[in-house]
Design a protein around this motif. Structure first.
Motif, PDB file in Angstrom:
ATOM      1  N   ASP A   1       0.828  -1.209   0.000  1.00  0.00           N
ATOM      2  CA  ASP A   1       0.000   0.000   0.000  1.00  0.00           C
ATOM      3  C   ASP A   1       0.863   1.260   0.000  1.00  0.00           C
ATOM      4  O   ASP A   1       0.526   2.258  -0.647  1.00  0.00           O
ATOM      5  CB  ASP A   1      -0.932   0.000   1.215  1.00  0.00           C
ATOM      6  CG  ASP A   1      -2.080  -0.996   1.071  1.00  0.00           C
ATOM      7  OD1 ASP A   1      -2.353  -1.425  -0.068  1.00  0.00           O
ATOM      8  OD2 ASP A   1      -2.685  -1.337   2.102  1.00  0.00           O
ATOM      9  N   PHE A   2       1.973   1.198   0.747  1.00  0.00           N
ATOM     10  CA  PHE A   2       2.885   2.343   0.781  1.00  0.00           C
ATOM     11  C   PHE A   2       3.422   2.657  -0.612  1.00  0.00           C
ATOM     12  O   PHE A   2       3.377   3.804  -1.077  1.00  0.00           O
ATOM     13  CB  PHE A   2       4.044   2.044   1.741  1.00  0.00           C
ATOM     14  CG  PHE A   2       5.199   2.998   1.629  1.00  0.00           C
ATOM     15  CD1 PHE A   2       5.119   4.271   2.164  1.00  0.00           C
ATOM     16  CD2 PHE A   2       6.377   2.617   0.989  1.00  0.00           C
ATOM     17  CE1 PHE A   2       6.192   5.164   2.061  1.00  0.00           C
ATOM     18  CE2 PHE A   2       7.448   3.488   0.878  1.00  0.00           C
ATOM     19  CZ  PHE A   2       7.353   4.772   1.413  1.00  0.00           C
TER      20      PHE A   2
ATOM     21  N   LYS B   1       2.286   1.722  -3.621  1.00  0.00           N
ATOM     22  CA  LYS B   1       1.237   2.160  -4.549  1.00  0.00           C
ATOM     23  C   LYS B   1       0.886   3.624  -4.295  1.00  0.00           C
ATOM     24  O   LYS B   1       0.595   4.379  -5.241  1.00  0.00           O
ATOM     25  CB  LYS B   1       0.011   1.262  -4.426  1.00  0.00           C
ATOM     26  CG  LYS B   1       0.209  -0.119  -5.049  1.00  0.00           C
ATOM     27  CD  LYS B   1      -1.080  -0.918  -5.136  1.00  0.00           C
ATOM     28  CE  LYS B   1      -1.507  -1.453  -3.799  1.00  0.00           C
ATOM     29  NZ  LYS B   1      -2.698  -2.354  -3.929  1.00  0.00           N
ATOM     30  N   GLY B   2       0.916   4.027  -3.038  1.00  0.00           N
ATOM     31  CA  GLY B   2       0.644   5.423  -2.718  1.00  0.00           C
ATOM     32  C   GLY B   2       1.709   6.357  -3.258  1.00  0.00           C
ATOM     33  O   GLY B   2       1.400   7.443  -3.766  1.00  0.00           O
TER      34      GLY B   2
ATOM     35  N   GLU C   1       1.285   6.758  -7.000  1.00  0.00           N
ATOM     36  CA  GLU C   1       0.162   7.663  -7.289  1.00  0.00           C
ATOM     37  C   GLU C   1       0.568   9.112  -7.020  1.00  0.00           C
ATOM     38  O   GLU C   1       0.174  10.023  -7.776  1.00  0.00           O
ATOM     39  CB  GLU C   1      -1.045   7.273  -6.434  1.00  0.00           C
ATOM     40  CG  GLU C   1      -2.329   8.005  -6.779  1.00  0.00           C
ATOM     41  CD  GLU C   1      -2.870   7.677  -8.164  1.00  0.00           C
ATOM     42  OE1 GLU C   1      -3.619   8.513  -8.713  1.00  0.00           O
ATOM     43  OE2 GLU C   1      -2.543   6.589  -8.699  1.00  0.00           O
ATOM     44  N   ASP C   2       1.347   9.336  -5.974  1.00  0.00           N
ATOM     45  CA  ASP C   2       1.796  10.696  -5.658  1.00  0.00           C
ATOM     46  C   ASP C   2       2.597  11.314  -6.803  1.00  0.00           C
ATOM     47  O   ASP C   2       2.490  12.522  -7.057  1.00  0.00           O
ATOM     48  CB  ASP C   2       2.686  10.685  -4.403  1.00  0.00           C
ATOM     49  CG  ASP C   2       1.902  10.472  -3.117  1.00  0.00           C
ATOM     50  OD1 ASP C   2       0.673  10.664  -3.125  1.00  0.00           O
ATOM     51  OD2 ASP C   2       2.527  10.103  -2.100  1.00  0.00           O
TER      52      ASP C   2
ATOM     53  N   GLY D   1       1.662  -3.513  -5.870  1.00  0.00           N
ATOM     54  CA  GLY D   1       2.494  -2.856  -4.876  1.00  0.00           C
ATOM     55  C   GLY D   1       3.840  -3.510  -4.673  1.00  0.00           C
ATOM     56  O   GLY D   1       4.396  -3.472  -3.570  1.00  0.00           O
TER      57      GLY D   1
ATOM     58  N   LYS E   1       7.789  10.617  -0.956  1.00  0.00           N
ATOM     59  CA  LYS E   1       6.455  10.862  -0.391  1.00  0.00           C
ATOM     60  C   LYS E   1       6.421  12.188   0.366  1.00  0.00           C
ATOM     61  O   LYS E   1       5.486  12.992   0.207  1.00  0.00           O
ATOM     62  CB  LYS E   1       6.065   9.710   0.530  1.00  0.00           C
ATOM     63  CG  LYS E   1       4.630   9.778   1.059  1.00  0.00           C
ATOM     64  CD  LYS E   1       4.284   8.521   1.839  1.00  0.00           C
ATOM     65  CE  LYS E   1       2.822   8.539   2.286  1.00  0.00           C
ATOM     66  NZ  LYS E   1       1.908   8.477   1.129  1.00  0.00           N
TER      67      LYS E   1
ATOM     68  N   SER F   1       4.524  15.682  -0.666  1.00  0.00           N
ATOM     69  CA  SER F   1       3.586  16.222   0.323  1.00  0.00           C
ATOM     70  C   SER F   1       3.840  17.711   0.537  1.00  0.00           C
ATOM     71  O   SER F   1       2.892  18.516   0.633  1.00  0.00           O
ATOM     72  CB  SER F   1       3.729  15.465   1.648  1.00  0.00           C
ATOM     73  OG  SER F   1       2.923  16.048   2.655  1.00  0.00           O
TER      74      SER F   1
END
Length: 444
Positions: free
Chosen positions: A82-83, A85-86, A89-90, A284, A299, A303
């Motif tokens: 999940d990390f 894939k996030g 996407e970012d 992922g 990430k 952000s």
């Protein structure tokens, strides 16, 4: 026998001779030891911090450094999917896309170049590109070595992509044999930003189906970049530029059209093969061991860009660049790029007067003031120096860089009045300053 009173004198003489011979034998070793006791070059760490003002690598924000300060972790453990894939996407945020497929390669922007070419083209395919600096030249070199048929549109170093020349080349290709157009968006050799939107218009005006491949290594994340709106097919950037991370990751985004071309592309590829990532990324996972600290940094960096807002990021870079250009004018100098529409907002390339070696400016800056400036590259070496102002940067940092540049230029024999450039930059930045978001209450 010698008289008793002579014996001590002779003994002293013999002893002194023996000592002399012994000293002569050890003297070379003493001299060597004395020499080796000198500090090694660059071994001394001066007070303060290094002032890093090259167009990459760039300054890393404390928030990002803290985010990357993690222990070793296993990317095969359940948390990673999940990390990762996030993070993938970012990255779509910096490319300005909702439709393209992102890839993160352990490597650099140069690896991204190779991925863009080998995943969409076949040996002998025709490609059109521009040469207006060292990095566009190096991409051309890669194209040639990979076996592509390259048409080069040469421009004066200091100019950007000539959209009319591109359109003319594409119009002549009535058989639509040209498979791709490749453009370096921001050429860091010369401080030139080409108009990718204008390049897309030229391709469309020629009614040509060629893929549009863009090197955005020193632009994406700092300058306006709209992958979907400009219908860019493959875009490439690197971690050590506007994302303000250590070197080590190449980011690539590919359009649906590029992924269709991938299905029939015949160029040899392995490490940078989209196919491996297209199988692993959706679940992922990665085909090779990833750099987990750099993923954490990615990430956090994105952000921070989201917090600032991409329009504000672009405006900040323009404002910093304009202040530097005001300083250059205050020094009585000029930028290598003369056309306003092509002047880069991520770095400024400053021409020096005839008879001045710009390398001396760069060396003095580092030797005396712990300031890192960019040297002139290839055919403009010795004629220019480069000031980077991208990524994690603000106006007070730039004031220090400009002050150091003034001193280094004076050290190199240039007649620079102290404050002549810094003052102009300060006037501009002061007149355009705004309160930092969330600190408004201090001035209420």
């Amino acid at each position: 026998m010698l008289p008793a009173m002579v014996q001590p004198a002779m003994q002293r003489s013999l002893l002194q001779a023996a000592l002399g011979r012994a000293l002569a034998q050890v003297q070379p070793f003493v001299e060597q030891a004395s020499t080796s006791a000198q500090p090694a070059p660059f071994s001394y760490t001066p007070p303060g911090r290094n002032h890093l003002f090259v167009p990459g690598p760039v300054n890393i924000h404390d928030r990002v450094l803290r985010a990357m300060n993690v222990p070793g972790q296993n990317h095969r453990d359940p948390w990673f999917a999940d990390f990762y894939k996030g993070v993938l996407e970012d990255t779509k945020f910096i490319f300005g896309t909702k439709e393209a497929t992102p890839f993160i390669f352990p490597g650099t922007g140069t690896g991204g170049w190779e991925a863009a070419l080998t995943n969409t083209l076949s040996p002998g395919d025709k490609i059109v590109t521009f040469r207006y600096g060292l990095f566009s030249h190096l991409w051309i070199d890669m194209m040639t070595r990979l076996g592509l048929d390259v048409t080069v549109i040469d421009q004066v170093w200091g100019e950007g992509a000539d959209e009319a020349a591109l359109e003319a080349v594409l119009r002549k290709d009535t058989g639509k044999k040209i498979k791709a157009v490749a453009v370096v968006h921001n050429e860091t050799t010369t401080g030139v930003t080409s108009d990718i939107k204008g390049v897309r218009k030229a391709i469309d005006a020629a009614n040509h189906p060629a893929l549009l491949l863009v090197d955005g290594v020193s632009s994406i994340g700092a300058l306006e970049f709209k992958m979907d709106d400009w219908r860019v097919d493959v875009a490439v950037t690197g971690s050590q530029k506007a994302l303000s991370l250590p070197t080590g990751l190449g980011y690539v985004a590919a359009s649906k059209k590029a992924l269709e071309a991938h299905k029939t592309a015949q160029m040899k590829r392995c490490y940078y093969d989209f196919a491996d990532y297209l199988r692993s990324n959706p679940v992922g996972s990665t085909p090779y061991t990833p750099s987990i600290p750099l993923l954490y940094g990615t990430k956090e960096s994105i952000s921070m860009l989201r917090d600032e807002g991409m329009d504000n990021v672009v405006a900040r870079h323009h404002r910093l660049a304009e202040g530097v250009r005001q300083a250059v004018a205050g020094w009585g100098l000029t930028t290598l790029c003369k056309e306003p529409r092509w002047k880069s907002d991520t770095l400024t390339v400053v021409e020096v007067p005839a008879g001045i070696d710009s390398n001396k400016i760069v060396k003095n800056a580092y030797a005396k003031y712990d300031l890192s400036l960019g040297v002139g590259l290839a055919q403009i070496n010795g004629k220019v120096f480069r000031i980077g102002h991208l990524g994690n940067m603000n106006e007070l940092m730039m004031v220090g860089a400009l002050g150091g540049a003034e001193m280094a230029m004076r050290d190199a024999g240039m007649q620079i009045t102290p404050g002549s450039g810094v003052g102009k930059a300060i006037e501009y930045w002061h007149s355009t300053s705004k309160v930092i978001p969330t600190r408004e209450s201090l001035l209420a």
